[in-house]
Write an enzyme that holds these catalytic residues in place. Structure first.
Site, short mmCIF file in Angstrom:
data_model
loop_
_atom_site.label_atom_id
_atom_site.label_comp_id
_atom_site.label_asym_id
_atom_site.label_seq_id
_atom_site.Cartn_x
_atom_site.Cartn_y
_atom_site.Cartn_z
N ASN A 140 -0.95 1.20 5.92
CA ASN A 140 -0.17 0.23 5.14
C ASN A 140 0.35 -0.79 6.14
O ASN A 140 1.08 -0.46 7.07
CB ASN A 140 1.01 0.93 4.44
N GLY A 141 -0.06 -2.06 6.00
CA GLY A 141 0.41 -3.10 6.92
C GLY A 141 -0.68 -4.10 7.22
O GLY A 141 -1.68 -4.19 6.50
N GLU A 148 15.88 -23.46 -10.77
CA GLU A 148 15.51 -22.04 -10.61
C GLU A 148 16.71 -21.14 -10.90
O GLU A 148 16.58 -20.11 -11.56
CB GLU A 148 14.97 -21.82 -9.20
N GLU A 190 16.93 -16.09 -18.19
CA GLU A 190 15.90 -15.10 -18.54
C GLU A 190 16.38 -13.67 -18.42
O GLU A 190 15.80 -12.78 -19.03
CB GLU A 190 14.63 -15.32 -17.72
N ARG A 226 4.46 0.94 -6.51
CA ARG A 226 4.40 -0.04 -5.41
C ARG A 226 3.36 -1.12 -5.69
O ARG A 226 3.28 -2.12 -4.97
CB ARG A 226 4.08 0.66 -4.09
N LYS A 272 16.84 -18.22 -13.82
CA LYS A 272 17.19 -16.82 -13.54
C LYS A 272 18.28 -16.36 -14.51
O LYS A 272 18.19 -15.28 -15.11
CB LYS A 272 17.70 -16.68 -12.11
N TRP A 274 -2.90 -2.24 -1.61
CA TRP A 274 -2.48 -3.55 -2.09
C TRP A 274 -3.17 -4.53 -1.14
O TRP A 274 -2.74 -4.69 0.02
CB TRP A 274 -0.97 -3.67 -2.04
N LYS A 288 5.77 -9.91 -17.29
CA LYS A 288 5.71 -10.26 -15.87
C LYS A 288 4.61 -11.28 -15.61
O LYS A 288 4.73 -12.14 -14.76
CB LYS A 288 5.46 -9.01 -15.01
N CYS A 306 0.85 -1.20 0.00
CA CYS A 306 0.00 0.00 0.00
C CYS A 306 0.88 1.25 0.00
O CYS A 306 2.05 1.21 0.35
CB CYS A 306 -0.86 0.04 1.27
N HIS A 349 24.62 -39.44 -17.01
CA HIS A 349 23.71 -39.94 -18.06
C HIS A 349 23.71 -39.02 -19.26
O HIS A 349 22.70 -38.89 -19.95
CB HIS A 349 22.31 -40.10 -17.47
C1 AGP Z 1 10.28 -16.42 -13.46
O1 AGP Z 1 11.33 -15.56 -13.09
C2 AGP Z 1 9.44 -15.81 -14.57
N1 AGP Z 1 8.97 -14.52 -14.20
C3 AGP Z 1 8.32 -16.76 -15.00
O2 AGP Z 1 8.85 -18.04 -15.21
C4 AGP Z 1 7.16 -16.90 -13.99
O3 AGP Z 1 7.60 -17.59 -12.85
C5 AGP Z 1 6.03 -17.69 -14.67
O4 AGP Z 1 5.58 -16.97 -15.79
C6 AGP Z 1 4.84 -17.95 -13.73
O5 AGP Z 1 4.29 -16.72 -13.34
P1 AGP Z 1 3.23 -16.73 -12.13
O6 AGP Z 1 3.97 -17.19 -10.92
O7 AGP Z 1 2.77 -15.31 -12.03
O8 AGP Z 1 2.12 -17.67 -12.50
#
Ligand code: AGP
Length: 615
Positions: free
Chosen positions: A101-102, A488, A495, A27, A492, A75, A610, A2, A511
Site C-alpha cells: 500500500n503506497g 464551497e 448539503e 477503504r 457544504k 486502490w 456520492k 489499498c 447589488h
Molecule cells: C460536493 O460536496 C458534492 N459531493 C457534489 O457537489 C460533488 O462535488 C459533485 O457531484 C461532483 O462530483 P465529482 O467531483 O465526483 O464529479
C-alpha cells in the site's frame, strides 16, 4: 487506499484473509488478490473487481490450504485496475510474494536497472518492481529475506506498507512501513498484519503499530524482531490493548468519514504532490502535461467543466491559471455546457474535474468537446474511472477514497493538482522567473503543515457552530481567490445540515443581497490579509452596521477584523493563490459540526449520492 492483510499461525489462512479483506472494503478498492503457502509453493489468485470475485476465482483456480498467506485490496495509483496490476506480485523466481500500500516514486529507474539485469515484468506496477529489487538484493548479497527487504527499502523513495513472504522460508512474514499504516495483531501462536486492526480485532486486541521507517520480521514461535530500516538499530515493540470496535476502526477513531477525511487533507495534499513537486531541483514533474505541453501553450483558451465542489475547484483554477500562467480560462457547469451548443474548436483545451470520475454531466461534456476537436485533460481521484479513460491525458489526485458524500479532501487535492499545472505552464511560458517559481514550490511544501495548523481551529469552530446551528439562512462572502471558497463553504453547509446558504463575491452585497442582512443572518466572511483586504473590511463594516452576525476567517495575527466580527477564526498566512487550501478548512469543520448538532446524517445526507451518474 489499498488494504493489506497477512496471517501466519496454526489456523487456515484463507478464511481469515478473505474476511480481513472484506473488513477493509470501506477503504475503497478496484481489485483484490490472495497468496497462500501450501507447504511447497505459494499459490496466488487475483482479479479486478471485488473480494467476492476473488473468492470465486481462488476457489476455482488454487489450493486454499495453508497457514501462511497475504491478501490485498488495490486502490490503483500506478497502472489501470486489471488482473495483472492487482496484488500480490511474484518475484521472477516465484519464491517471493509481496503486497503493498503506497507509492514508490523512483520505481521507473529501478525497473530499468532490473531489466538490464534480465528481470521481466508482467504488470505496470511499482510493487512488482519492489519485489524484484528485494529478490535481486537477496541473491546478490546472499542474505535472508529480512535483510534483503531492509537493503532494498533503503534504495526506494516513496511511501509503503508492505508484507513479503518467501517460499524458501515459510515460517515468517516480513513487513515494513513508511507513510502508509500497518498494524500487527499479536495472538497466541499466531500473528496478523493489516492496514488497520479491523481484520484481526475478533482474534486478538493486542496490536503493534509500526512507526515510519520501521520493519518487523514476524516468525512463528519467536519474538517479533523490530528494526529501524535506515540504521538497523533495534526498535522495541509496544503492544497496545485495543478498545476500539469495528466501526470505530474503519473511521480511524473519528465519528464520521467526513471528519476523518477533513483530517486526512494534510496527508492527501502531500500524496498528491509527492513525486511531482521537486522544490530543491526547481521542477514540477507531470507526465500528462509534459507530453502535451504544446497543446496547452498554443491553446486559445482553457475550458474547465465540472459539477458541485469540483466546479468550485475549477473557479479557483481559473484565477490561478490566468493570474500565473496568463492563459484565458472559462469555467462551465458541465450540465449547462453540454446542452448550450458551445463554440469549441481544436484550439481549445478542456479540463474536466471530477472526484469520482463518473459524473454523467461531466462525462457528456467531455464527449461533446472531443467531438468538436478539443484536447481533453482530466483531473480525477479514481484511477481507471470513466472520465479518466475518456480524456486524452490527465493527472490524478491522490486523495485516497472519499467515502463521505460531501467532498472535502477532493477539493483541496484538486486545487493542488491544478496549482501544479498552472505553475508548470507559467514556467514553460517563461512568465515566471526562477526565484518566484521557487517561492511557490517551497510554499506549496509548507501547505500540509499549515493545513494541520488550520485544523487546530476545530474546537473554536465547534463552539461557533453551536451558536448558529438553528439558523435558517447563512451568507458566505469572499473576494478573489476566496470567492470560490465562499461558494464551497455554502455548498457544504447546504448539503449536510440542510440550512439554506449562499456564497457571493463580497462586493456583490450592495447589488441586492445586503437587503437580507439583519440580526438573524449569520454571515461568514473570508477576510485573509492577501487580496483586497481593505475592501473586504469595508464589506464587514456594511454588514455590521445592519446588525448581521459576522463569522470571519482571517490570517493569523489579524487585528482590524477582530474588532468588527462576532467570531474570528485564524488560519496561517500563505501566498494569495494558495489561500483556498487553508480558508476552506474551518468552513468544512463549521458545516460538519452544525450538521452533527442538527442530528443530520453527515456521511449520507438526504437526497444525495456520492457520485451523480444520472442526468
Ligand atoms: C460536493 O460536496 C458534492 N459531493 C457534489 O457537489 C460533488 O462535488 C459533485 O457531484 C461532483 O462530483 P465529482 O467531483 O465526483 O464529479
Amino acid at each position: 487506499m489499498c488494504g493489506i492483510v497477512g496471517y501466519i499461525g496454526y489456523r487456515d489462512a484463507y478464511p481469515i484473509i478473505i474476511k480481513g479483506l472484506q473488513r477493509l472494503e470501506y477503504r475503497g478498492y478496484d481489485s483484490a488478490g490472495i497468496a497462500l503457502f501450501d507447504g511447497e509453493n505459494i499459490n496466488l489468485s487475483k482479479t479486478k473487481g471485488k473480494v467476492d470475485d476473488l473468492k470465486k476465482k481462488a476457489q476455482a483456480s488454487m489450493s486454499l490450504k495453508g497457514s501462511l498467506g497475504i491478501g490485498h485490496t488495490r486502490w490503483a495509483t500506478h497502472g489501470a485496475p486489471n488482473d495483472k496490476n492487482s496484488h500480490p506480485h511474484y518475484s521472477n523466481s516465484g519464491d517471493l510474494v509481496i503486497i503493498h500500500n503506497g507509492i514508490i516514486e523512483n520505481y521507473d529507474a529501478i525497473k530499468k536497472e532490473l531489466v538490464n539485469r534480465g528481470y521481466t515484468f508482467s504488470s505496470e506496477t511499482d510493487t512488482e518492481v519492489l519485489v524484484n529489487l528485494i529478490e535481486e538484493v537477496k541473491l546478490k548479497e546472499n542474505v535472508k529475506l529480512g535483510k534483503a527487504v531492509q537493503i532494498a527499502l533503503n534504495q526506494v523513495v516513496g511511501a509503503y506498507a508492505i508484507a513479503v513472504i518467501d517460499r524458501q522460508k515459510p515460517d515468517e512474514i516480513v513487513v515494513a512501513k513508511l507513510g502508509s499504516p500497518l498494524a500487527i495483531g499479536v495472538g497466541e501462536n499466531e500473528f496478523f498484519v493489516a492496514s488497520d486492526a479491523s481484520p484481526f480485532i475478533e482474534f486478538t486486541n493486542n496490536a503493534i503499530y509500526l512507526e515510519d521507517e520501521e520493519m518487523a520480521i514476524i516468525r512463528l514461535g519467536k519474538e517479533i524482531k523490530l528494526r529501524k530500516i535506515k540504521d538497523d538499530s533495534i526498535a522495541y515493540p509496544s503492544i497496545q490493548e485495543l478498545q476500539l470496535n469495528l466501526e470505530e476502526i474503519e473511521k480511524g477513531g473519528f465519528d464520521h468519514f467526513m471528519l476523518k477525511e477533513i483530517y486526512e487533507q494534510p496527508r492527501a495534499i502531500l500524496d498528491t504532490y509527492r513525486g511531482r513537486l521537486l522544490a530543491k531541483e526547481g521542477i514540477i514533474r507531470m507526465a500528462g502535461i509534459d507530453q502535451n505541453l504544446e497543446k496547452f501553450l498554443n491553446a486559445n483558451r482553457i475550458i474547465i467543466v465540472a459539477c458541485g465542489t469540483s466546479w468550485h475547484a475549477g473557479l479557483v483554477a481559473e484565477y490561478i491559471f490566468e493570474d500565473l500562467a496568463r492563459i484565458p480560462v472559462e469555467v462551465e457547469y458541465a450540465s449547462e455546457f453540454r446542452y448550450r451548443n458551445p463554440v469549441v474548436t481544436d484550439k481549445d483545451v478542456l479540463i474536466a474535474i471530477s472526484q469520482s470520475g463518473e459524473t454523467a454531466d461531466t462525462l457528456a461534456a467531455i464527449k461533446l468537446a472531443k467531438e468538436k476537436g478539443a484536447f481533453v485533460f482530466g483531473v480525477c481521484n479514481v484511477v481507471g474511472s470513466s472520465i479518466a479513460r475518456e480524456t486524452d491525458a490527465g493527472a490524478y489526485t491522490h486523495a485516497g477514497p472519499e467515502i463521505g458524500v460531501a467532498s472535502t479532501k477532493a477539493f483541496t487535492t484538486q486545487i493542488t493538482v491544478l496549482t501544479l499545472m498552472a505553475l508548470k505552464l507559467a514556467q514553460a511560458k517563461g512568465v515566471f522567473d526562477r526565484s518566484r517559481f521557487h517561492e511557490y514550490l517551497t510554499e506549496l511544501e509548507q501547505i500540509p503543515a499549515k493545513v494541520e495548523e488550520a485544523l487546530l481551529t476545530n474546537p473554536l469552530v465547534e463552539i461557533i457552530s453551536n451558536v448558529y446551528k438553528d439558523s435558517t439562512n447563512c451568507l458566505y462572502l469572499g473576494r478573489g481567490y476566496n470567492f470560490p471558497v465562499a461558494l464551497e463553504g455554502a455548498l457544504k453547509l447546504k448539503e449536510i445540515s440542510y440550512i439554506h446558504a449562499e456564497g457571493y463575491p463580497a462586493a456583490e452585497m450592495k447589488h441586492g443581497p445586503i437587503a437580507l442582512i439583519d440580526e438573524h443572518m449569520p454571515v461568514v466572511v473570508i477576510a485573509t490579509s492577501k487580496g483586497h483586504y481593505e475592501k473586504i473590511v469595508s464589506n464587514i463594516q456594511e454588514i455590521k452596521s445592519r446588525k448581521g452576525k459576522i463569522i470571519a476567517v482571517v490570517t493569523q495575527g489579524d487585528v482590524q477584523v477582530r474588532e468588527l466580527a462576532d467570531h474570528v477564526i485564524e488560519v496561517p498566512e500563505t501566498l494569495e493563490n494558495l489561500t483556498p487550501l487553508l480558508t476552506t478548512i474551518p468552513l468544512q469543520l463549521l458545516s460538519y459540526h452544525i450538521a452533527v448538532m442538527r442530528g443530520c446524517n453527515v456521511d449520507q445526507p438526504r437526497n444525495l449520492a456520492k457520485s451523480v451518474t444520472v442526468e
